[in-house]
Motif scaffolding. Sequence first.
Motif, PDB file in Angstrom:
ATOM      1  N   UNK A 106       0.823  -1.216   0.000  1.00 53.31           N
ATOM      2  CA  UNK A 106       0.000   0.000   0.000  1.00 53.31           C
ATOM      3  C   UNK A 106       0.852   1.259   0.000  1.00 53.31           C
ATOM      4  N   UNK A 107       2.065   1.185   0.572  1.00 52.47           N
ATOM      5  CA  UNK A 107       2.941   2.352   0.623  1.00 52.47           C
ATOM      6  C   UNK A 107       3.442   2.766  -0.770  1.00 52.47           C
ATOM      7  N   UNK A 108       3.328   1.889  -1.748  1.00 52.57           N
ATOM      8  CA  UNK A 108       3.722   2.233  -3.120  1.00 52.57           C
ATOM      9  C   UNK A 108       2.509   2.497  -4.006  1.00 52.57           C
ATOM     10  N   UNK A 109       1.460   1.704  -3.859  1.00 52.70           N
ATOM     11  CA  UNK A 109       0.289   1.877  -4.723  1.00 52.70           C
ATOM     12  C   UNK A 109      -0.462   3.174  -4.429  1.00 52.70           C
ATOM     13  N   UNK A 110      -0.466   3.594  -3.170  1.00 56.00           N
ATOM     14  CA  UNK A 110      -1.145   4.860  -2.848  1.00 56.00           C
ATOM     15  C   UNK A 110      -0.462   6.041  -3.544  1.00 56.00           C
ATOM     16  N   UNK A 111       0.849   6.251  -3.381  1.00 54.85           N
ATOM     17  CA  UNK A 111       1.462   7.420  -4.032  1.00 54.85           C
ATOM     18  C   UNK A 111       1.492   7.341  -5.553  1.00 54.85           C
ATOM     19  N   UNK A 112       1.756   6.170  -6.106  1.00 57.20           N
ATOM     20  CA  UNK A 112       1.788   6.048  -7.575  1.00 57.20           C
ATOM     21  C   UNK A 112       0.408   6.357  -8.148  1.00 57.20           C
ATOM     22  N   UNK A 113      -0.623   5.768  -7.550  1.00 59.08           N
ATOM     23  CA  UNK A 113      -1.979   6.020  -8.025  1.00 59.08           C
ATOM     24  C   UNK A 113      -2.385   7.466  -7.871  1.00 59.08           C
ATOM     25  N   UNK A 114      -1.988   8.083  -6.759  1.00 59.90           N
ATOM     26  CA  UNK A 114      -2.320   9.481  -6.510  1.00 59.90           C
ATOM     27  C   UNK A 114      -1.694  10.395  -7.561  1.00 59.90           C
ATOM     28  N   UNK A 115      -0.431  10.153  -7.884  1.00 58.55           N
ATOM     29  CA  UNK A 115       0.308  11.026  -8.817  1.00 58.55           C
ATOM     30  C   UNK A 115      -0.201  10.907 -10.248  1.00 58.55           C
ATOM     31  N   UNK A 116      -0.379   9.680 -10.742  1.00 60.03           N
ATOM     32  CA  UNK A 116      -0.690   9.512 -12.171  1.00 60.03           C
ATOM     33  C   UNK A 116      -2.180   9.339 -12.449  1.00 60.03           C
ATOM     34  N   UNK A 117      -2.978   9.219 -11.387  1.00 60.79           N
ATOM     35  CA  UNK A 117      -4.410   9.013 -11.603  1.00 60.79           C
ATOM     36  C   UNK A 117      -5.247  10.045 -10.852  1.00 60.79           C
ATOM     37  N   UNK A 118      -5.237   9.986  -9.530  1.00 58.46           N
ATOM     38  CA  UNK A 118      -6.110  10.839  -8.741  1.00 58.46           C
ATOM     39  C   UNK A 118      -5.878  12.323  -8.935  1.00 58.46           C
ATOM     40  N   UNK A 119      -4.627  12.763  -8.866  1.00 55.47           N
ATOM     41  CA  UNK A 119      -4.326  14.188  -9.014  1.00 55.47           C
ATOM     42  C   UNK A 119      -4.594  14.665 -10.438  1.00 55.47           C
ATOM     43  N   UNK A 120      -4.360  13.807 -11.422  1.00 53.90           N
ATOM     44  CA  UNK A 120      -4.664  14.132 -12.822  1.00 53.90           C
ATOM     45  C   UNK A 120      -6.174  14.314 -12.986  1.00 53.90           C
ATOM     46  N   UNK A 121      -6.932  13.392 -12.419  1.00 54.19           N
ATOM     47  CA  UNK A 121      -8.395  13.444 -12.449  1.00 54.19           C
ATOM     48  C   UNK A 121      -8.897  14.763 -11.855  1.00 54.19           C
ATOM     49  N   UNK A 122      -8.363  15.136 -10.696  1.00 52.99           N
ATOM     50  CA  UNK A 122      -8.827  16.339 -10.010  1.00 52.99           C
ATOM     51  C   UNK A 122      -8.438  17.607 -10.765  1.00 52.99           C
ATOM     52  N   UNK A 123      -7.186  17.668 -11.207  1.00 44.53           N
ATOM     53  CA  UNK A 123      -6.702  18.876 -11.883  1.00 44.53           C
ATOM     54  C   UNK A 123      -7.463  19.130 -13.187  1.00 44.53           C
TER      55      UNK A 123
END
Length: 522
Positions: A106-123
């Motif tokens: 989880x310590x890797x999937x959370x940040x990777x997903x946040x950077x390339x998916x979640x933050x892109x989605x929000x922005x």
Amino acid sequence: MSSKKRAYSKLCEQQFFLEYHYWEMRKMTTFLIGLAILIIGGFLYGSFVERIFKPDDRQTPAVKLEDGVDYVPMSKWKNALINLLNIAGTGPIFGPIQGILFGPVAFLTIPIGCVISGAVHDYLSGMMSLRQDGAQMPGIVHKFLGGKVYQVYNIFLCLLMLLVGAVFTYTPGDLFAGQICGFTDVNVWTWVIYGVILVYYLVATLFPIDKIIGRIYPIFGAILLLSAVGVFFGIFAQGYQLDNIDFSHGIKGIFDVYPYFDGIVGASAPGTKFVPVFFVTVACGITSGFHSTQCTMIGRSVRHEKEGKMTFYGTMILEGLIAMIWAAAAMGLYNSGSTAGATAAVGEVAKGLLGPVGGIIAILGVIVLPITSGDTALRSCRLMIADYIHYDQRKKKNRVILTICMFVPVIAILVFAKLNAEGFNILWRYFAWSNQTIAVFAFAAITVYLMAKKGSAKWVFLVPLVPGSFYMFVISSFILSAKIGFGLSMNVAYIIAAILTAVYAVGVYMLGRKYAAKHTEE
């Protein structure tokens, strides 16, 4: 003791201190790598996505359409703080606490997903709203995905917002009743607490955004940040044991370790698959469709397009940081032998790391999160319904009528969840799944937009289409295999989900080409 001996003794103490902390830090290697991915990756990939969108100096809707109610220009720091509190519900706390049961992966999937998916989605959701005169997500979906998709999406999303209002009354109410007041059973005071939260929601839904939300959020934000910072440093100060990924069983073994901790209250059955369950469970720390509704709402208050990276992308990275902190805190707690469920774990972590007083402050920070998402969920629901039925919200009478109509089902859902033994669990599972479903729609609209964007390279549509397709696979395989869905075997669910994902990717691409042939977006 001679001066030389004292100096030697001091040197030995310093060396022991450094060596001790060196080995302690090595135990946290996976966690620290995850933090580096989140912070450095967020900065670099955020700049990359910003260059794709190309923000400029044109007038924003907040300036062009200022009405003193919903279109209200506010400062960059205030918009960013409000957006952070809007999107950070209980998800980045309860989700990671449950997600860490899959282990340190989880310590890797959370940040990777946040950077390339979640933050892109929000922005990109927020920035598209700026370019569409502050349109809410249903309006964006209507324009880029067509009327038929719009009809389904709009009804589905409004129902989700009502559900969010009920869920985010239930969770902070129970936290306050249990962790602050010490109530162990539901009583009249529990309902009073729910009532107070609902009254606040009512006020926040009705009044201009800068009069209520804009004034009270800085206080909420201070509590939130203090609690997160306190828990973060408490993890190191208390020497919490954070495990590293074990590669001895190969890549497959990393994802087939659920449950990593045994006997946790509320944990799913052994053998639960990492995909899709982890990504549905840890929504707000990685990717959440709910965020698109909040980013488009705050898009009506942004004064300059170039503030978008901080307001939308940056706040999602901060939410990812909150998720990482609570995932680490939960791992340390469970490594100490605790079997507490998510709600009780919050109290144990906060009071264990920060003491009685600091723990109360941290718990208040956790309580703040869902409240500051529930209020704006209902506010955005009012805006979306008003836009859909063309109901003028500049008139106070209209706002009151529409708000009352919304609060009736919210209260009904809340009562059902409290009186039915499995009511809340059922609602939460559907909420978690539908939350990611909303993200799939948003990614599709963003993909079509980028394919028609003037001056964009032909490949940029892959930036939202890849995570959108991944989450199409997640939501499909989850609802096909889950007991609250179709209950199919996991292998069959994977096959059908793969087919649906291929149809989704090809369909969105073809729709984007068709739209781009007829339109050019600035």
